[in-house]
Write a protein that holds these residues in place. Structure first.
Motif, short mmCIF file in Angstrom:
data_model
loop_
_atom_site.label_atom_id
_atom_site.label_comp_id
_atom_site.label_asym_id
_atom_site.label_seq_id
_atom_site.Cartn_x
_atom_site.Cartn_y
_atom_site.Cartn_z
N GLU A 10 -7.02 30.40 -29.68
CA GLU A 10 -7.57 31.15 -28.60
C GLU A 10 -7.62 30.45 -27.40
OE1 GLU A 10 -11.78 31.14 -29.47
OE2 GLU A 10 -12.23 32.32 -27.45
N TYR A 11 -7.03 31.22 -26.15
CA TYR A 11 -6.82 30.71 -25.08
C TYR A 11 -8.09 30.44 -24.21
CZ TYR A 11 -5.18 30.68 -20.24
OH TYR A 11 -5.03 30.29 -18.68
N LEU A 12 -8.20 29.30 -23.77
CA LEU A 12 -9.32 28.91 -23.13
C LEU A 12 -9.49 28.94 -21.40
CD1 LEU A 12 -10.53 25.74 -25.11
CD2 LEU A 12 -11.09 28.15 -25.35
N GLY A 13 -8.33 28.75 -20.95
CA GLY A 13 -8.17 28.87 -19.41
C GLY A 13 -6.91 27.94 -18.81
N CYS A 14 -7.00 27.62 -17.61
CA CYS A 14 -6.24 26.80 -16.66
C CYS A 14 -6.91 25.75 -16.25
CB CYS A 14 -5.36 27.51 -15.57
SG CYS A 14 -4.21 26.58 -14.64
N TYR A 15 -6.45 24.50 -16.60
CA TYR A 15 -7.62 23.20 -16.38
C TYR A 15 -6.66 22.36 -15.68
CZ TYR A 15 -11.18 24.92 -19.81
OH TYR A 15 -12.18 25.58 -20.24
N VAL A 16 -7.58 21.36 -14.78
CA VAL A 16 -6.85 20.45 -14.09
C VAL A 16 -6.32 19.34 -15.09
CG1 VAL A 16 -7.32 18.70 -12.24
CG2 VAL A 16 -8.13 20.91 -11.86
N ASP A 17 -5.73 18.48 -14.45
CA ASP A 17 -5.24 17.21 -15.44
C ASP A 17 -4.78 16.31 -14.21
OD1 ASP A 17 -2.91 16.53 -18.05
OD2 ASP A 17 -4.67 15.64 -17.51
N ASP A 18 -4.76 14.83 -14.76
CA ASP A 18 -4.27 13.84 -13.94
C ASP A 18 -3.83 12.78 -14.54
OD1 ASP A 18 -7.94 12.72 -13.37
OD2 ASP A 18 -6.61 12.27 -15.10
N SER A 19 -3.48 11.57 -14.04
CA SER A 19 -2.60 10.52 -14.64
C SER A 19 -3.75 9.92 -15.94
CB SER A 19 -2.47 9.28 -13.70
OG SER A 19 -3.64 8.80 -13.24
N ASN A 20 -4.71 10.05 -15.89
CA ASN A 20 -5.64 9.66 -17.25
C ASN A 20 -5.58 10.52 -18.35
OD1 ASN A 20 -6.36 7.47 -16.00
ND2 ASN A 20 -8.19 8.42 -14.47
N ARG A 21 -5.24 11.68 -18.01
CA ARG A 21 -4.97 12.75 -18.98
C ARG A 21 -6.14 13.17 -19.78
NH1 ARG A 21 -0.47 14.38 -17.27
NH2 ARG A 21 1.09 12.84 -17.09
N MET A 22 -6.02 14.79 -19.68
CA MET A 22 -7.40 15.45 -20.46
C MET A 22 -7.17 15.51 -21.75
SD MET A 22 -7.79 19.55 -19.75
CE MET A 22 -8.96 20.36 -20.55
N LEU A 23 -5.92 15.65 -22.45
CA LEU A 23 -5.50 15.41 -23.84
C LEU A 23 -4.78 14.19 -24.04
CD1 LEU A 23 -4.69 19.46 -24.09
CD2 LEU A 23 -6.92 18.25 -24.73
N ALA A 24 -5.25 13.42 -25.01
CA ALA A 24 -4.74 12.21 -25.36
C ALA A 24 -3.17 12.25 -25.72
CB ALA A 24 -5.43 11.27 -26.54
N TYR A 25 -2.68 13.25 -26.63
CA TYR A 25 -1.40 12.74 -27.08
C TYR A 25 -0.36 13.99 -26.42
CZ TYR A 25 2.68 13.96 -30.19
OH TYR A 25 4.00 14.11 -30.43
N ARG A 26 0.90 13.47 -26.01
CA ARG A 26 1.69 14.40 -25.13
C ARG A 26 3.19 13.92 -25.44
NH1 ARG A 26 -1.23 10.65 -22.63
NH2 ARG A 26 -0.25 8.80 -21.41
#
Length: 892
Positions: A10-26
């Motif tokens: 389910e699409y939730l939207g467009c979110y800001v990210d930064d160097s501390n990372r919104m999501l842990a794994y990448r």
């Protein structure tokens, strides 16, 4: 690559990210990233959320981070296509396209009744590039096939989309070679049909485009053909719409010698037809337009012919049933317009006729190099109205004559204007009855005089106005007389100006119950006198004004008096070369308002004293201003009784000092200001003390607010060697406390902040320390209950930068440690994630140098005995990626 399973998202939207990372794994730099790839990757990790970023990065995690930091933005900020499918959006720069994973069955296994196939093949060689994408989704079928091939001599793209039930088909084919370009587009939508076909073909000597649109039911058809060659271009358009029919056909042909356009429109029922034909050659331009409307007929035909020596336009309008080409019967309306233009002459004739009971209009304009003539005649019956206008202009004269005649209850107007190089004459005569209005205006201008006379007479019970203006080289005279009855209004104005004197007299009288105005003014070279008298009765108002100006002085005296409950104003002013005096007194009753102002100005000083008094329940304000060449003093006192408020402000300026007291003092060596504020009930107190000396500056502020207490204390101390600031904030009930201490010296800067918020305690401590060679920042964040701890340490030196972050979360432990080390020629980052229960471990190591880039990722899941190891190694000459997956049993 083939995927075992596609979980729902389910699409939730467009979110800001930064160097501390919104999501842990990448995962970074994925050359063929799609939404399906990232879904599979995050599902294997058992994560709840996935994010797509910067067109080539897949991120996974079980939390969306701090909502105050990672905020939702407009979807337009996520605008980069995925590297593996350009029809999908993969975030943006520091922007995540975020989805929530929703498993399709309790066991995590896709049922056999559902079919989803996705295959992408991408091949790149020095001279060719090929990409093939196939998607197939059932039940009820959707098929997408995309093929792209790029070679130096001929790029090709083919796209096929097929959707059912009640189908939709789209086919796009593009092909280019160095000498040709072709594009074919086909769209088909059912039920009840919409078809669009487009074909474009370009070669060096010719280009062709054909467009066909077909829409039903009750159809609409449009066909457009364009054909271009070096010497000719042709365009044909056909539109057809039913039911109740509308047809339009357009043909355009252009060659170097001529251009032709033909337009035909046809509309029914109750018909409208229009035909336009135009042709342009280097020596001639022709345009013919015909419009026809029925029933009960209206016809308009226009012909324009333009040649280098002249232009001609003929227009014919015909309206009504039972008509011939120039006359309409019965209930006739006829109008004919002719325009003719030659280099030495232009001529226009309009003739109009309307019956029954007759209206005629004739207009003739004739222009030559030496003169222009215009004649207009209008004739209307019955009860008769006639208007005749004649204008004639030559190089030396201009004449205009207008006659209007209206019968019954008659109205007659005659206007004559004549202009020659030395004179201008205008005569207007008007007569309107019954019971009558007459207007006569005469104007005459010669090089030495100007005379204008106006006479108006209006009855019954009557009104008369006479005005005379006479201007000659040495004098000017204006006389105005107005008289209105009954109940009398009379006004007389006389103005006369000669080289040695100017006189103005105004007399006015209005009754009943009287208003009188008398104004007398006289100016001679050394004296100017002005006297004004106004007198009003019933409730009485009197205003005498006297102004007298001589070469040595000027005096003004004004007295106003108004009753019923009294208002009085007296102004006296006198100006001489050495003194200026002004006294103003205002008094208003009942319940008293008094204002007195005195101004005195002399070369050495100026003084102003103002007193305002308002009663009852008093208010008093006294202001004194004294200005001398080297000093200025202002004292203001305000006092209010009943709930008293007192404020004393003193401002004094001298060459060596400026002082203001709001209880405050300023000297060359010290500045002190004290402001005390108190608000009741429920208490708000603010006290500010500022003290400044040459070597130190101190400011203390205390704020206290109750009910439900808020306290803030701020102390700032500045000396040449250091600057210290201490701030304490406390808020209750259910307390919140923050303490900040900062100190700055030439070689050191320290800032410590502690923020504590109960209940479910959150404690955060931040310490920053800066010296000329290092910068160290430590942040500790502790959240209870169900503990969560995060510690971040960042150390920066001239040639290295180190950052270590440790996050630990209990209930069912999750630990992540990240270490980043940056040096001039290398960059290393190590990340370790541990999740319990049913342990899951992931370790990622990245190392970048100027010539190589290495990344190793290891994922291990104990419950399902699943291990995956990925190694990527990149050098200027090669790129290597190795992936190893190990499974002992399938997840059930």
């Amino acid at each position: 690559m083939q995927y075992d399973f596609f979980p729902e998202v389910e699409y939730l939207g467009c979110y800001v990210d930064d160097s501390n990372r919104m999501l842990a794994y990448r995962e970074w730099n994925i050359s063929c990233l799609t939404l399906e790839y990232c879904k599979q990757s995050c599902f294997k990790r058992k994560d709840m959320y996935l994010g797509l970023q910067d067109s080539n990065a897949c991120l996974c995690g079980n939390s969306l981070g701090d909502p105050g930091v990672y905020q939702k933005k407009n979807d337009s900020e996520c605008n980069l296509p995925c590297t593996g499918n350009i029809s999908q959006i993969c975030g943006g720069f520091w922007r995540n396209s975020v989805y929530e994973l929703i498993p399709t069955s309790p066991t995590g296994i896709m049922t056999s009744e559902t079919t989803s196939v996705f295959l992408t093949t991408k091949l790149t060689m020095p001279s060719t590039s090929t990409m093939t994408t196939t998607e197939q989704i059932t039940p009820s079928t959707s098929t997408i096939t995309t093929t792209e091939q790029t070679m130096p001599s001929s790029p090709t793209m083919t796209t096929t989309e097929h959707t059912t039930p009640a189908s939709s088909t789209m086919t796009i084919t593009k092909q280019s070679t160095p000498s040709t370009s072709s594009m074919t587009t086909t769209e088909q939508i059912t039920p009840l049909m919409s078809t669009m076909a487009t074909r474009e073909h370009t070669i060096p000597s010719m280009s062709t485009m054909t467009t066909t649109e077909h829409t039903t039911p009750a159809s609409s058809t449009m066909t457009t053909t364009e054909h271009k060659k070096p010497q000719t271009s042709t365009m044909t358009t056909t539109e057809q719409t039913t039911p109740s029919t509308s047809t339009m056909t357009t043909t355009e042909l252009t060659t170097p010698a001529f251009s032709t356009v033909t337009i035909t429109e046809h509309t029914t029922p109750s018909t409208f037809t229009m035909a336009t034909t135009g042709q342009t050659t280097p020596s001639m331009s022709t345009m013919t337009t015909t419009e026809q409307t029925t029933p009960s007929t209206s016809l308009m035909a226009t012909t324009k012919l333009t040649r280098p020596a002249f232009s001609t336009m003929t227009s014919t309008e015909l309206t009504g049933p039972a008509s011939s080409t120039e006359r309409t019967k019965p209930s006739t309306a006829t109008m004919t317009t002719t325009d003719q233009t030659r280099p030495s002459m232009s001529k226009m004739t309009n003739t109009g006729q309307t019956t029954p009971s007759t209206s005629t209009m004739t207009t003739t304009e004739h222009t030559t190099a030496a003169s222009s003539t215009r004649t207009t005649t209008e004739h209307t019956k019955p009860q008769m109205s006639t208007m005749t206008t004649t204008e004639q202009t030559t190089t030396s004269t201009s004449t205009m004559t207008t006659t209007e005649l209206t019968i019954s209850a008659s109205s007659t107007t005659t206007t004559t204007k004549q202009t020659t190089p030395s004179t201008s004459l205008m005569t207007t005569t008007g007569l309107t009855t019954p019971s009558m209005s007459t207007m006569t205006t005469t104007g005459q201008t010669t090089p030495s005089t100007s005379l204008m006379t106006t006479t108006k007479l209006t009855r019954p019970a009557f009104s008369t106005m006479t005005s005379t203006d006479l201007t000659a080289p040495a004098s000017s005279t204006m006389t105005t007389t107005e008289r209105t009855k009954p109940s009398t209004a009379t006004m007389t104005t006389t103005e006369q100006t000669t080289p040695s004197m100017s006189t103005m007299t105004t007399t006015g009288m209005t009754t009943p119950s009287t208003s009188t105005m008398t104004t007398t003014g006289q100016t001679i070279p050394s004296t100017s006198t002005r006297t004004t008298t106004e007198h009003k009765k019933h409730q009485t108002s009197t205003m005498p004004t006297i102004e007298l100006t001589t070469s040595a002085s000027s005096t003004v005296t004004t007295t106003e008096q108004t009753t019923l409950s009294t208002s009085t104003m007296t102004i006296t002013g006198q100006t001489t070369p050495s003194t200026s005096t002004m006294t103003t007194t205002k008094q208003t009753t009942p319940s008293t308002s008094l204002m007195t102002t005195t101004k005195l100005a002399r070369p050495a000083f100026s003084t102003m004293t103002s007193t305002e008094l308002t009663a009852p329940a008093s208010s008093t304000m006294t202001t004194t201003n004294l200005i001398k060449p080297l000093t200025s003093t202002m004292t203001t006192k305000e006092r209010t009784k009943l709930s008293t408020a007192t404020m004393t402000t003193t401002e004094q300026t001298t060459p060596s000092m400026s002082a203001m007291t709001t209880t405050g003092q300023t000297t060359p060596s010290m500045s002190t200001m004290t402001t005390t504020g108190q608000t009741m009930p429920s208490t708000s107190t603010r006290t500010t003390t500022e003290h400044t000396k040459p070597q130190t500056s101190t400011m203390t502020t205390s704020e206290q607010t109750t009910t439900s207490t808020s306290t803030m204390t701020t102390t700032e101390l500045t000396t040449p060697a250091s600057s210290t600031v201490t701030t304490t904030e406390q808020t209750t009930p259910s307390a919140s406390k923050m303490t900040t201490t900062g100190q700055t010296t030439p070689s050191n800067s320290i800032m410590t902040t502690t923020n504590q918020t109960p209940p479910s305690t959150l404690t955060m401590t931040t310490t920053e320390r800066t010296t000329p060679s290092t910068s160290l920042m430590t942040t500790t964040k502790l959240t209870r209950p169900a503990s969560s701890t995060m510690t971040t340490t960042k150390l920066t030196k001239p040639l290295t930068s180190t950052m270590t972050t440790t996050e630990q979360t209990t209930l069912s432990t999750s630990t992540m440690t990240t270490t980043e080390l940056t040096k001039p020629f290398t960059s290393t980052m190590t990340t370790t994630e541990l999740t319990k229960p049913f342990t899951s471990t992931m370790t990622t190591t990245e190392q970048i140098t100027p010539s190589t880039s290495t990344m190793t990722t290891t994922e291990q899941t104990m419950l399902s005995s699943y291990t995956m190891t990925t190694s990527e190694h990149t050098t200027p000459a090669s790129s290597t990626m190795t992936t190893t997956e190990h499974k002992n049993r399938r997840l059930q």
